[in-house]
Design a protein around this motif. Structure first.
Motif, PDB file in Angstrom:
ATOM      1  N   GLY A  81     -41.977  32.513  71.916  1.00 13.99           N
ATOM      2  CA  GLY A  81     -41.250  33.635  72.478  1.00 13.99           C
ATOM      3  C   GLY A  81     -41.714  34.942  71.856  1.00 13.99           C
ATOM      4  O   GLY A  81     -42.860  35.074  71.414  1.00 13.99           O
ATOM      5  N   ALA A  82     -40.787  35.911  71.823  1.00 10.40           N
ATOM      6  CA  ALA A  82     -41.120  37.226  71.265  1.00 10.40           C
ATOM      7  C   ALA A  82     -41.571  37.078  69.820  1.00 10.40           C
ATOM      8  O   ALA A  82     -40.952  36.360  69.029  1.00 10.40           O
ATOM      9  CB  ALA A  82     -39.911  38.152  71.352  1.00 10.40           C
ATOM     10  N   MET A  83     -42.642  37.772  69.473  1.00  9.58           N
ATOM     11  CA  MET A  83     -43.172  37.684  68.109  1.00  9.58           C
ATOM     12  C   MET A  83     -42.373  38.621  67.198  1.00  9.58           C
ATOM     13  O   MET A  83     -42.328  39.835  67.419  1.00  9.58           O
ATOM     14  CB  MET A  83     -44.658  38.055  68.096  1.00  9.58           C
ATOM     15  N   VAL A 112     -24.432  39.475  59.677  1.00  5.52           N
ATOM     16  CA  VAL A 112     -24.890  38.893  60.939  1.00  5.52           C
ATOM     17  C   VAL A 112     -24.799  37.376  60.823  1.00  5.52           C
ATOM     18  O   VAL A 112     -24.890  36.811  59.733  1.00  5.52           O
ATOM     19  CB  VAL A 112     -26.332  39.325  61.281  1.00  5.52           C
ATOM     20  N   GLN A 113     -24.589  36.750  61.952  1.00  3.21           N
ATOM     21  CA  GLN A 113     -24.520  35.289  62.011  1.00  3.21           C
ATOM     22  C   GLN A 113     -25.406  34.823  63.164  1.00  3.21           C
ATOM     23  O   GLN A 113     -25.587  35.538  64.151  1.00  3.21           O
ATOM     24  CB  GLN A 113     -23.067  34.841  62.227  1.00  3.21           C
ATOM     25  N   PRO A 114     -26.041  33.642  63.022  1.00  2.99           N
ATOM     26  CA  PRO A 114     -25.761  32.583  62.050  1.00  2.99           C
ATOM     27  C   PRO A 114     -26.542  32.667  60.745  1.00  2.99           C
ATOM     28  O   PRO A 114     -26.437  31.757  59.919  1.00  2.99           O
ATOM     29  CB  PRO A 114     -26.172  31.331  62.816  1.00  2.99           C
ATOM     30  N   GLY A 115     -27.337  33.694  60.541  1.00  2.00           N
ATOM     31  CA  GLY A 115     -28.119  33.797  59.309  1.00  2.00           C
ATOM     32  C   GLY A 115     -28.223  35.241  58.884  1.00  2.00           C
ATOM     33  O   GLY A 115     -27.701  36.145  59.546  1.00  2.00           O
ATOM     34  N   PRO A 116     -28.909  35.498  57.781  1.00  4.31           N
ATOM     35  CA  PRO A 116     -29.050  36.874  57.291  1.00  4.31           C
ATOM     36  C   PRO A 116     -29.928  37.749  58.164  1.00  4.31           C
ATOM     37  O   PRO A 116     -29.929  38.964  58.021  1.00  4.31           O
ATOM     38  CB  PRO A 116     -29.655  36.701  55.897  1.00  4.31           C
ATOM     39  N   ALA A 117     -30.692  37.142  59.083  1.00  4.05           N
ATOM     40  CA  ALA A 117     -31.522  37.891  60.026  1.00  4.05           C
ATOM     41  C   ALA A 117     -31.529  37.131  61.345  1.00  4.05           C
ATOM     42  O   ALA A 117     -31.658  35.896  61.365  1.00  4.05           O
ATOM     43  CB  ALA A 117     -32.933  38.063  59.494  1.00  4.05           C
ATOM     44  N   VAL A 118     -31.370  37.874  62.453  1.00  4.92           N
ATOM     45  CA  VAL A 118     -31.256  37.216  63.753  1.00  4.92           C
ATOM     46  C   VAL A 118     -32.033  38.006  64.796  1.00  4.92           C
ATOM     47  O   VAL A 118     -32.338  39.192  64.617  1.00  4.92           O
ATOM     48  CB  VAL A 118     -29.783  37.093  64.206  1.00  4.92           C
ATOM     49  N   SER A 119     -32.330  37.322  65.901  1.00  2.00           N
ATOM     50  CA  SER A 119     -32.888  37.970  67.081  1.00  2.00           C
ATOM     51  C   SER A 119     -31.742  38.381  68.000  1.00  2.00           C
ATOM     52  O   SER A 119     -30.759  37.643  68.151  1.00  2.00           O
ATOM     53  CB  SER A 119     -33.822  37.003  67.808  1.00  2.00           C
ATOM     54  N   VAL A 120     -31.858  39.557  68.605  1.00  2.00           N
ATOM     55  CA  VAL A 120     -30.829  40.033  69.528  1.00  2.00           C
ATOM     56  C   VAL A 120     -31.364  40.081  70.956  1.00  2.00           C
ATOM     57  O   VAL A 120     -30.780  40.732  71.825  1.00  2.00           O
ATOM     58  CB  VAL A 120     -30.299  41.417  69.104  1.00  2.00           C
ATOM     59  N   ILE A 121     -32.455  39.371  71.213  1.00  2.00           N
ATOM     60  CA  ILE A 121     -33.061  39.336  72.541  1.00  2.00           C
ATOM     61  C   ILE A 121     -32.435  38.200  73.338  1.00  2.00           C
ATOM     62  O   ILE A 121     -32.391  37.047  72.877  1.00  2.00           O
ATOM     63  CB  ILE A 121     -34.586  39.144  72.448  1.00  2.00           C
ATOM     64  N   ASP A 122     -31.919  38.536  74.523  1.00  4.22           N
ATOM     65  CA  ASP A 122     -31.358  37.538  75.443  1.00  4.22           C
ATOM     66  C   ASP A 122     -30.277  36.693  74.768  1.00  4.22           C
ATOM     67  O   ASP A 122     -30.347  35.453  74.755  1.00  4.22           O
ATOM     68  CB  ASP A 122     -32.463  36.626  75.999  1.00  4.22           C
ATOM     69  N   THR A 123     -29.310  37.340  74.192  1.00  2.00           N
ATOM     70  CA  THR A 123     -28.204  36.631  73.554  1.00  2.00           C
ATOM     71  C   THR A 123     -26.932  37.454  73.658  1.00  2.00           C
ATOM     72  O   THR A 123     -26.984  38.685  73.774  1.00  2.00           O
ATOM     73  CB  THR A 123     -28.516  36.350  72.070  1.00  2.00           C
ATOM     74  N   ASP A 124     -25.799  36.770  73.668  1.00  2.00           N
ATOM     75  CA  ASP A 124     -24.490  37.430  73.675  1.00  2.00           C
ATOM     76  C   ASP A 124     -23.951  37.432  72.257  1.00  2.00           C
ATOM     77  O   ASP A 124     -23.844  36.368  71.618  1.00  2.00           O
ATOM     78  CB  ASP A 124     -23.512  36.696  74.606  1.00  2.00           C
ATOM     79  N   MET A 125     -23.600  38.606  71.765  1.00  2.00           N
ATOM     80  CA  MET A 125     -23.134  38.736  70.389  1.00  2.00           C
ATOM     81  C   MET A 125     -21.746  39.366  70.359  1.00  2.00           C
ATOM     82  O   MET A 125     -21.462  40.310  71.111  1.00  2.00           O
ATOM     83  CB  MET A 125     -24.096  39.607  69.572  1.00  2.00           C
ATOM     84  N   ALA A 126     -20.900  38.835  69.509  1.00  2.00           N
ATOM     85  CA  ALA A 126     -19.621  39.475  69.221  1.00  2.00           C
ATOM     86  C   ALA A 126     -19.860  40.519  68.136  1.00  2.00           C
ATOM     87  O   ALA A 126     -20.596  40.276  67.176  1.00  2.00           O
ATOM     88  CB  ALA A 126     -18.606  38.442  68.755  1.00  2.00           C
ATOM     89  N   LYS A 133     -31.117  33.150  67.383  1.00  2.40           N
ATOM     90  CA  LYS A 133     -30.428  34.149  68.191  1.00  2.40           C
ATOM     91  C   LYS A 133     -29.079  34.479  67.561  1.00  2.40           C
ATOM     92  O   LYS A 133     -28.335  33.586  67.156  1.00  2.40           O
ATOM     93  CB  LYS A 133     -30.254  33.650  69.620  1.00  2.40           C
ATOM     94  N   GLY A 134     -28.776  35.766  67.494  1.00  2.15           N
ATOM     95  CA  GLY A 134     -27.548  36.201  66.854  1.00  2.15           C
ATOM     96  C   GLY A 134     -26.311  35.907  67.690  1.00  2.15           C
ATOM     97  O   GLY A 134     -26.354  35.924  68.922  1.00  2.15           O
ATOM     98  N   THR A 135     -25.202  35.637  66.982  1.00  2.00           N
ATOM     99  CA  THR A 135     -23.917  35.385  67.654  1.00  2.00           C
ATOM    100  C   THR A 135     -22.839  36.371  67.216  1.00  2.00           C
ATOM    101  O   THR A 135     -21.846  36.539  67.934  1.00  2.00           O
ATOM    102  CB  THR A 135     -23.430  33.960  67.345  1.00  2.00           C
ATOM    103  N   TYR A 136     -23.017  37.018  66.062  1.00  2.00           N
ATOM    104  CA  TYR A 136     -21.976  37.922  65.560  1.00  2.00           C
ATOM    105  C   TYR A 136     -22.612  38.965  64.652  1.00  2.00           C
ATOM    106  O   TYR A 136     -23.567  38.665  63.921  1.00  2.00           O
ATOM    107  CB  TYR A 136     -20.913  37.138  64.770  1.00  2.00           C
ATOM    108  N   VAL A 137     -22.077  40.194  64.722  1.00  2.00           N
ATOM    109  CA  VAL A 137     -22.538  41.260  63.844  1.00  2.00           C
ATOM    110  C   VAL A 137     -21.339  42.128  63.472  1.00  2.00           C
ATOM    111  O   VAL A 137     -20.456  42.379  64.306  1.00  2.00           O
ATOM    112  CB  VAL A 137     -23.638  42.109  64.519  1.00  2.00           C
TER     113      VAL A 137
END
Length: 368
Positions: A124-126, A278-292, A218-222
């Protein structure tokens, strides 16, 4: 006469022999000392060389382990390269109208060739981890592979995450410039000098950074924290406006990392927000994902509350000290009261007439 001369000559010879023997002893002692110092220096050099060899072996072991771990996490893709940092031209990037360009790097063609040789687009995205020698670390995407060889062009968002907001750490770039030469890749000074010289005029975004390919979840929460309380007063009063502002903000980025700084624009005003979590980890992708998303109290508000707590604590301490002083003064008065009463009685006694004193004596009982 002859005997005296012979005796004097014998004494002189004996003295010269003793002096020669002393000089020889001193020479041998000096040579021994020099030899001992040379041996110590040789031993020290050997120990230092051994320590360097062990450190190099340990560093190589860590690098091999990290290499293997990256290969597993990135599905067979590995890239870790040190590049000279320089600021990207924000106006030029904005003119292209590319989405999510706020945190995209411009890398040299050789890096792109390495990634394509490993079929990196299969993931996917680099995305990349960017680390500065001052400890700053963030993540970013890639805009294109057109930077000069040995140079990476950083957007302002990445610069803020690595070296802090402009004006907050004016000396950060100087500390970042002292990156470890042991880990440095071969970077052509001719190819990177222009970019580095240009970056040095900005007061930050200079020196070298490590760029490492990463495959992020992919991120889920910020959770954000505004820099100023004006964000809550202007944007946070209306939940719908707040939601739209945050959504528009996230559409400008590829990644989020804990500790990042992002920018939210509302009514032509830019507000700085820090990423607290940020969740689920200390660094996440925000591409094509729904985040709270959640927004906490501003740094300005927390600073005000902290200053107020400190003032209240100082006032409580002052009141405690005043109370202790009052109690101490009251105790001293209580201790001095009997003495003052006795003094008054003595003075009254002295003012009595002698007859009264004699009367008191005469009425006193007599003992044999």
């Amino acid at each position: 006469m002859l005997t005296g001369e012979l005796k004097a000559a014998a004494n002189k010879l004996q003295k010269e022999q003793a002096e020669r023997a002393e000089r020889e002893r001193q020479r041998l002692a000096k040579e021994k000392l020099i030899a001992e110092r040379q041996r110590q220096r040789h031993t020290q050099r050997e120990e230092e060389a051994r320590a360097r060899r062990l450190a190099a072996i340990a560093a190589q072991a860590v690098e091999d382990e990290r290499h293997q771990q990256d290969l597993e996490e990135n599905r067979g893709v590995y890239l870790r390269v040190q590049l000279a940092a320089a600021p990207a031209d924000a106006e030029l990037v904005a003119a292209r109208g590319i989405k999510r360009a706020a945190d995209k790097l411009i890398l040299p063609p050789s890096v792109g060739a390495l990634l394509m040789a490993q079929d990196a687009p299969k993931n996917g995205a680099m995305l990349f981890e960017v680390a500065a020698s001052n400890g700053g670390k963030t993540h970013a995407g890639v805009l294109e592979f057109t930077a000069p060889e040995g140079v990476v062009l950083l957007p302002s968002k990445v610069q803020n995450c690595l070296w802090g907001l402009p004006g907050a750490c004016s000396n950060a770039s100087s500390s970042n410039g002292a990156s470890s030469s042991d880990e440095a890749d071969d970077i052509s000074e001719e190819e990177s000098r222009a970019a580095v010289d240009s970056a040095s005029t900005t007061g930050r975004c200079s020196g070298h950074v490590w760029v490492r390919y990463r495959r992020l979840p992919k991120g889920t929460y910020v959770r954000f924290q505004p820099q100023l309380r004006a964000f809550h007063e202007v944007v946070g009063t209306d939940p719908e406006v707040l939601r739209q502002s945050l959504e528009q903000c996230l559409l400008g980025y590829c990644t989020l990392s804990q500790g990042d700084w992002v920018q939210v624009q509302h009514d032509a005003v830019d507000y700085k927000l820090r990423v607290l979590e940020v969740q689920p980890g200390p660094a996440v992708s925000v591409i094509d994902t729904d985040m709270a998303a959640d927004v906490g109290p501003s740094i300005e508000t927390e600073g005000y509350l902290r200053a107020q707590e400190e003032r209240e604590a100082r006032e409580a301490e002052r009141q405690r000290q005043l109370q202790e002083q009052a109690e101490k003064a009251a105790a001293e008065v209580n201790e001095d009261l009997p003495c003052s009463v006795l003094s008054m009685l003595v003075e009254n006694f002295k003012t009595n007439s002698d007859s009264a004193v004699l009367q008191m004596v005469s009425t006193a009982p007599m003992h044999a």
